[in-house]
Design an enzyme around this catalytic site. Sequence first.
Site, PDB file in Angstrom:
ATOM      1  CE1 TYR A 197      47.565  57.496  49.607  1.00  8.53           C
ATOM      2  CE2 TYR A 197      49.909  57.079  49.927  1.00  8.53           C
ATOM      3  CZ  TYR A 197      48.590  56.730  50.133  1.00  8.53           C
ATOM      4  OH  TYR A 197      48.274  55.603  50.862  1.00  8.53           O
TER       5      TYR A 197
ATOM      6  NE  ARG B 289      46.259  56.261  42.392  1.00 14.75           N
ATOM      7  CZ  ARG B 289      47.447  56.090  41.805  1.00 14.75           C
ATOM      8  NH1 ARG B 289      48.526  55.848  42.508  1.00 14.75           N
ATOM      9  NH2 ARG B 289      47.548  56.157  40.486  1.00 14.75           N
TER      10      ARG B 289
ATOM     11  CG  ASP C  14      36.315  59.683  47.264  1.00 17.22           C
ATOM     12  OD1 ASP C  14      35.290  60.260  47.657  1.00 17.22           O
ATOM     13  OD2 ASP C  14      36.372  58.445  47.108  1.00 17.22           O
TER      14      ASP C  14
ATOM     15  CG  HIS D 158      40.412  54.855  56.363  1.00 18.37           C
ATOM     16  ND1 HIS D 158      39.658  53.930  55.665  1.00 18.37           N
ATOM     17  CD2 HIS D 158      40.566  54.354  57.610  1.00 18.37           C
ATOM     18  CE1 HIS D 158      39.367  52.915  56.463  1.00 18.37           C
ATOM     19  NE2 HIS D 158      39.900  53.155  57.648  1.00 18.37           N
TER      20      HIS D 158
ATOM     21  N   GLY E 101      28.643  49.678  49.653  1.00 25.32           N
ATOM     22  CA  GLY E 101      29.901  49.476  48.940  1.00 25.32           C
ATOM     23  C   GLY E 101      31.085  49.139  49.807  1.00 25.32           C
TER      24      GLY E 101
ATOM     25  CB  SER F  86      34.481  43.937  51.447  1.00 22.07           C
ATOM     26  OG  SER F  86      35.652  44.544  51.968  1.00 22.07           O
TER      27      SER F  86
END
Length: 228
Positions: free
Chosen positions: A54, A57, A90, A105, A171, A173
């Site tokens: 992380y 990331r 983000d 999240h 964006g 699914s």
Amino acid sequence: MKRKLVVLTGAGISAESGLKTFRDADGLWEGYDVMEVATPEAWNRNPELVQRFYNERRKQVLQAKPNEAHLALAALQNDFDVEIITQNIDDLHERAGSEKVTHLHGVITYAQSSKNADLIYPIDGEEIKMDEVCELGSPLRPHVVWFGEAVPMMEVAAKICRKADVFVLIGSSLAVYPAAGLVHYVSNQIPKFIIDPKIPDLDGLNHLTKIQKNATEGVRDLIKYLKI
């Protein structure tokens, strides 16, 4: 009074800023098995690996910039009461100027106590170090909801969706639950738009306009539909 525009965003909007998701590579995220870096069990088994993952990331997120889609959604605040619900960890919506953002999240630029998830702290810099602890003395971990953990902001997000006058999905699914279930809290009577190169199955939703494009191109079309 401005109409309430509720936007649910997924990985597709951040991908255009160069941020990948594990779903790009069959369960691998930047070469890592997500079960080894994105579960409570992974943290208990190898916290150094999870922390390093992380931290890497986070560096990518801090280097990324909001793209045209993020900026356009922020600009829509001039004409609508915009509330964004995002599955992304983000902070690109905030950096683009969006004022009402609900993160389902978590946010990677924050840390949380590994003992009490309600203890959340902004990160100074790019890394959480292994010797950093919360006020209870337990190690700090990323402020990210891992697989197998509850999604604490779901109820808040559901309430937002119920109040929508216009709903937009960008964006996503709709493969990750419980977030995917949010579309069912939206009134059947309001206009809905979905923007994605691969439109997920949303049969049963009324007043739905499908825009089969990536986020930046699709938001341009959305603005035309909204007649701004």
